[in-house]
Design a protein around this motif. Structure first.
Motif, short mmCIF file in Angstrom:
data_model
loop_
_atom_site.label_atom_id
_atom_site.label_comp_id
_atom_site.label_asym_id
_atom_site.label_seq_id
_atom_site.Cartn_x
_atom_site.Cartn_y
_atom_site.Cartn_z
N ARG A 225 0.83 -1.22 0.00
CA ARG A 225 0.00 0.00 0.00
C ARG A 225 0.85 1.26 0.00
O ARG A 225 0.46 2.29 -0.55
N LYS A 226 2.02 1.17 0.64
CA LYS A 226 2.90 2.33 0.68
C LYS A 226 3.64 2.54 -0.64
O LYS A 226 4.21 3.60 -0.87
N ARG A 227 3.65 1.51 -1.49
CA ARG A 227 4.36 1.59 -2.77
C ARG A 227 3.40 1.22 -3.89
O ARG A 227 3.53 0.17 -4.54
N PRO A 228 2.41 2.07 -4.17
CA PRO A 228 1.38 1.71 -5.15
C PRO A 228 1.92 1.51 -6.56
O PRO A 228 1.25 0.87 -7.38
N ASP A 229 3.09 2.02 -6.85
CA ASP A 229 3.64 1.86 -8.19
C ASP A 229 4.46 0.59 -8.35
O ASP A 229 4.90 0.27 -9.47
N ASP A 230 4.67 -0.13 -7.28
CA ASP A 230 5.47 -1.36 -7.33
C ASP A 230 4.54 -2.53 -7.63
O ASP A 230 3.98 -3.17 -6.74
N THR A 231 4.39 -2.82 -8.91
CA THR A 231 3.44 -3.86 -9.30
C THR A 231 3.92 -5.26 -8.92
O THR A 231 3.11 -6.15 -8.66
N ILE A 232 5.23 -5.47 -8.85
CA ILE A 232 5.77 -6.77 -8.45
C ILE A 232 5.41 -7.04 -6.99
O ILE A 232 4.97 -8.14 -6.63
N LEU A 233 5.59 -6.03 -6.16
CA LEU A 233 5.24 -6.17 -4.74
C LEU A 233 3.74 -6.40 -4.59
O LEU A 233 3.31 -7.26 -3.80
N ALA A 234 2.95 -5.64 -5.35
CA ALA A 234 1.50 -5.81 -5.26
C ALA A 234 1.09 -7.22 -5.68
O ALA A 234 0.21 -7.84 -5.06
N ALA A 235 1.72 -7.73 -6.73
CA ALA A 235 1.40 -9.08 -7.19
C ALA A 235 1.73 -10.11 -6.12
O ALA A 235 0.98 -11.08 -5.91
N ARG A 236 2.85 -9.92 -5.44
CA ARG A 236 3.24 -10.88 -4.39
C ARG A 236 2.24 -10.83 -3.24
O ARG A 236 1.85 -11.87 -2.70
N ALA A 237 1.83 -9.64 -2.85
CA ALA A 237 0.85 -9.51 -1.77
C ALA A 237 -0.48 -10.16 -2.16
O ALA A 237 -1.12 -10.85 -1.35
N GLY A 238 -0.89 -9.93 -3.41
CA GLY A 238 -2.13 -10.55 -3.87
C GLY A 238 -2.05 -12.06 -3.90
O GLY A 238 -3.00 -12.76 -3.55
N GLU A 239 -0.91 -12.57 -4.33
CA GLU A 239 -0.72 -14.03 -4.39
C GLU A 239 -0.83 -14.63 -2.98
O GLU A 239 -1.49 -15.66 -2.78
N LEU A 240 -0.19 -13.98 -2.02
CA LEU A 240 -0.23 -14.52 -0.66
C LEU A 240 -1.63 -14.48 -0.08
O LEU A 240 -2.06 -15.42 0.61
N TYR A 241 -2.34 -13.39 -0.35
CA TYR A 241 -3.72 -13.33 0.13
C TYR A 241 -4.53 -14.48 -0.46
O TYR A 241 -5.28 -15.16 0.25
N ARG A 242 -4.35 -14.73 -1.74
CA ARG A 242 -5.09 -15.81 -2.41
C ARG A 242 -4.75 -17.17 -1.80
O ARG A 242 -5.63 -18.00 -1.56
N ARG A 243 -3.47 -17.42 -1.57
CA ARG A 243 -3.05 -18.70 -1.00
C ARG A 243 -3.60 -18.88 0.42
O ARG A 243 -4.07 -19.97 0.79
N LEU A 244 -3.50 -17.83 1.24
CA LEU A 244 -4.00 -17.94 2.61
C LEU A 244 -5.51 -18.06 2.65
O LEU A 244 -6.06 -18.76 3.50
N ASP A 245 -6.19 -17.40 1.71
CA ASP A 245 -7.64 -17.52 1.68
C ASP A 245 -8.05 -18.94 1.29
O ASP A 245 -9.03 -19.48 1.81
N ALA A 246 -7.28 -19.56 0.39
CA ALA A 246 -7.55 -20.96 0.03
C ALA A 246 -7.37 -21.85 1.26
O ALA A 246 -8.14 -22.79 1.49
N GLY A 247 -6.35 -21.57 2.06
CA GLY A 247 -6.14 -22.32 3.28
C GLY A 247 -7.28 -22.14 4.26
O GLY A 247 -7.73 -23.09 4.91
#
Length: 337
Positions: A225-247
């Motif tokens: 959230r602090k680095r809205p232009d960092d799409t790689i970081l955003a993608a990693r955060a989204g991936e982790l949310y998705r994995r944890l939500d599946a769990g």
């Protein structure tokens, strides 16, 4: 990613101890001794299994060491309830010692009108600090049976452990020797491993792993959230949310099926849930190293300890061996929807 508010009252004192323990087990064991065992969390299969899993996750989100201490205590309470054995006395603390290792053998035999244990048991976590334990031993008939023992009983010797772990540093796991130590049988030969509750306890451990990830994922999302232009970081955060939500969905679905008694093969359910959660934990720890980086792991004491604790805790899961075991239980139609 935070857990939803929960209405759990019996465990509140333990959560307070978890918040101030700093990785020390002393306040955690003190809290367990002060709380009636049956008031901590619901039993699995009681109609409130989701509450049990959420409670374990909630503890781990506060402190992973705290989850590692309470989970076997709660597992022992559940095992005794399943066996229609007396509930643990108020003021006692319990472990479950069921691991095996080459060169170590624990034998149970009858002497007159009582059972006694002889031999050595490996991987006995917190053995020197607990009052009681459930221990598996081989019987004269060649079976494997569970026994309740007092850790202060005659002939029980907690041996020194070469425990050098940086994670779960105070949850020392080492061998215990038994020399004609009195023991009380819990269930018959094979009962401990054959009962569905063996698998429900394994899923409870996965709930702890899941909860231990939450503060790490929260830190990654906050950085994104602090680095809205960092799409790689955003993608990693989204991936982790998705994995944890599946769990989370896997744990919630397992709890519902356990309470409805609609599980054709408990091993299949447990292996699937544990594997899903373990994969999410591995991805979370990878992200902590690669995204949060050495600064966080070197200078943030809480985060560094959490990652070390979680890495050791989830190492109980053996991906290849457990997936092979899962395959051995599979039959046609299990994936029908």
């Amino acid at each position: 990613m935070t857990t939803a508010p929960a209405t759990i009252t019996g465990i509140d004192a333990y959560l307070d101890a978890a918040a101030r323990c700093g990785g020390s087990v002393a306040p955690l064991l003190e809290a367990l001794r002060a709380t009636p065992p049956g008031s901590l969390l619901p039993l699995p299969g009681s109609g409130r299994t989701a509450e049990r899993f959420r409670g374990l996750a909630r503890v781990a989100a506060v402190d992973v060491t705290a989850a590692r201490v309470i989970e076997p205590h709660l597992d022992a309470v559940a095992i005794l309830a399943e066996a229609d054995a007396p509930e643990p006395e108020h003021g006692t603390t319990w472990g479950v010692f069921a691991a095996e290792a080459p060169g170590d053998a624990l034998l149970a035999c009858r002497e007159q009108d009582r059972w006694v244990l002889r031999g050595r048991k490996p991987w006995c976590s917190l053995a020197g600090r607990l009052t009681s334990a459930l221990v598996t031993a081989s019987t004269p008939e060649g079976g494997r049976r569970m026994f309740a023992v007092s850790m202060g009983a005659p002939g029980v010797t907690v041996e020194a452990a070469q425990w050098v772990a940086r994670g779960l540093a105070e949850v020392v796991s080492g061998p215990v020797a038994f020399d004609h130590s009195p023991a009380r049988p819990v269930g018959g030969d094979g009962w401990y491993l054959d009962r569905p509750g063996f698998r429900w306890g394994a899923i409870g451990v996965a709930a702890c792993w899941w909860g231990g990830c939450l503060p790490i994922v929260d830190a990654l999302i906050a950085r994104a959230r602090k680095r809205p232009d960092d799409t790689i970081l955003a993608a990693r955060a989204g991936e982790l949310y998705r994995r944890l939500d599946a769990g989370r969905l896997a744990l919630d679905d397992a709890a519902a099926r356990i309470d409805e008694h609609e599980v054709p093969d408990p091993a299949v359910l447990a292996h699937a849930v544990r594997g899903t959660v373990a994969d999410a934990v591995a991805a979370t720890l990878d992200a902590a190293r690669e995204v949060l980086g050495p600064a966080a792991l070197a200078f943030d004491e809480g985060l560094a300890r959490r990652c070390a604790d979680l890495e050791l805790y989830v190492s109980q899961y053996h991906r290849g061996r457990d997936d092979a075991s899962l395959a051995g239980h599979l039959a046609g139609g299990l994936l029908a929807w």
